[in-house]
Motif scaffolding. Structure first.
Motif, PDB file in Angstrom:
ATOM      1  N   SER B 108      -7.215  -2.831  -0.110  1.00  0.00           N
ATOM      2  CA  SER B 108      -7.883  -3.896  -0.841  1.00  0.00           C
ATOM      3  C   SER B 108      -7.068  -4.402  -2.030  1.00  0.00           C
ATOM      4  N   ARG B 109      -6.055  -3.685  -2.423  1.00  0.00           N
ATOM      5  CA  ARG B 109      -5.171  -4.189  -3.479  1.00  0.00           C
ATOM      6  C   ARG B 109      -4.387  -5.368  -2.926  1.00  0.00           C
ATOM      7  N   SER B 110      -4.173  -6.355  -3.752  1.00  0.00           N
ATOM      8  CA  SER B 110      -3.485  -7.547  -3.245  1.00  0.00           C
ATOM      9  C   SER B 110      -1.971  -7.356  -3.230  1.00  0.00           C
ATOM     10  N   ALA B 111      -1.465  -6.492  -4.069  1.00  0.00           N
ATOM     11  CA  ALA B 111      -0.024  -6.272  -4.100  1.00  0.00           C
ATOM     12  C   ALA B 111       0.259  -4.776  -4.030  1.00  0.00           C
ATOM     13  N   ALA B 112       1.355  -4.427  -3.389  1.00  0.00           N
ATOM     14  CA  ALA B 112       1.732  -3.027  -3.314  1.00  0.00           C
ATOM     15  C   ALA B 112       2.178  -2.543  -4.694  1.00  0.00           C
TER      16      ALA B 112
END
Lengths: 235, 235
Positions: B108-112
């Motif tokens: 669910s995080r938009s960026a690693a």
DNA sequence: ATTGACAGGTGTACGGCGTACACCTACCGT
DNA sequence: ACGGTAGGTGTACGCCGTACACCTGTCAAT
């Protein structure tokens, strides 16, 4: 008169209308701005009115998932199991690209909805009809995993590096920032490696569709090889 | 005195202590009961104190992810790419089984996060060192997808049918309810098909570990076949 | 020894969330 | 004519994340 006009203006609100409005809202404004209050406002109604048609927000989400799953095209009859599955999975993928919130929503539900189960059921039926043993079919379903519903995690998409973009900006090509490239050289190499047909030099995003089909076919071919070999569990 | 004792009792609170407490709380009580307020209470501190060490809840989650990723064992040197990757992915899987909330959190995080990027980077390095072309490596990373971080969606687990169980009850075998079996015959057949070694008759859950390795090896073998063939993008 | 900056814990408050519960109202079969 | 019921309303509660002003202890420079 005025009241009569108002009465006519809004259809009397039912579960279907609520679900469709919720899907539209999530598509347009992002799942994070789907609240009972927002949804109610969109429908010109007071928040608590929704609860006369859906038990709670979780059930609303389940209903939305069913709407989405219902958009996946049915199995093509009269073709081999492999193209049949392939087509349907790619159809599922198209559907989930229209509803980007759906994959996370599906994963976060603790139990599959009847619609999802029905979808899986028909998929399994196609595999069994194609000559796979029940045992192999079981493993295959696991192997395909979420891909069978048209999505795979894009966690390798390193270009999603910058701050989160709203759901209105779908995915600008966004080149890999140099400092990231320096720290993660292998990632950088790979990110630029497969900038296939797109002519842009600075590692524009990869061809998602190609990637999806590559993985899908890798699995499908491996499965077919097992099937042809008359695979039985050596477990 | 009393104040002095209290001062001694609690270490002065830093980012690391917060992250570890958050991970423990999420492990034990479920991610849904990880609130800034609960976490603060666990640490014997007022909620706003946390904000002196983490910017906001999103950054807290990123930090938690990094803690989890840090638990994955490093690449085994001196073995072929295939066993090296295999071992590490299975290690990742063990880690994620200890922290069931983590897979959804990562997705669910938009960026690693940098830690995740570093993990992927070393993985890619191993593939490249194993003789895969940059291009093939790129596709392979996509193909492995979330499995490379040790998780695959268990959306086929039809026995998660009943009402959601708290995170304290990990996963009781839960046989498929008869009315579900009747409605989805193929699902039912498959659910019972691969009740491998477990002797229980009524379709006890399948061997998750076996399923995971089955899919992983299906992919790895397919990849090796491509590599041996000197695969280049025919795209 | 005094001071003043600053790191870090505190308290209060705001707006948003899901939703329980009591209420109203319009319709419909008797 | 009337009572039940389906469905929309209004208010309120307890959570949430977090902005902002405040206090306090420590330590460097004077």
């Amino acid at each position: 008169m005025a009241e009569q006009a108002e009465t006519l203006r809004r259809t009397p609100l039912n579960r279907d209308r609520i679900l469709r409005a919720a899907v539209t809202l999530a598509d347009g404004a992002g799942i994070e701005s789907l609240s009972m209050r927002n949804l109610a406002q969109e429908l010109g109604v007071v928040p608590m009115a929704l609860y006369k048609h859906v038990a709670n927000k979780d059930e609303l989400l389940d209903g939305m998932i069913d709407v989405v799953v219902g958009e996946i095209e049915p199995l093509t009859p009269g073709v081999g199991w492999q193209p049949a599955i392939r087509r349907r999975v790619l159809s599922a993928r198209q559907v989930l690209r229209r509803h980007p919130w759906a994959s996370l929503a599906i994963e976060s539900r603790s139990a599959a909805t009847p619609a999802v189960l029905g979808y899986l059921d028909s998929m399994i039926g196609a595999l069994r009809a194609g000559g796979l043993s029940a045992d192999l079919t079981h493993h295959v379903m696991h192997a395909l995993g979420s891909r069978i519903l048209g999505f795979s995690q894009e966690l390798f998409d390193a270009s999603r590096q910058a701050g989160r973009t709203g759901p209105t900006t779908p995915a600008p090509p966004a080149p890999l920032p140099p400092e990231v490239a320096a720290r993660f050289p292998h990632v950088a190499e790979i990110a630029t490696a497969a900038a296939h047909d797109t002519g842009t030099v600075v590692g524009a995003g990869c061809d998602d569709q190609f990637e999806f089909e590559f993985a899908l076919d890798l699995l499908l071919d491996g499965i077919e090889r097992l099937r042809a070999r008359g695979w039985t569990s050596a477990h």
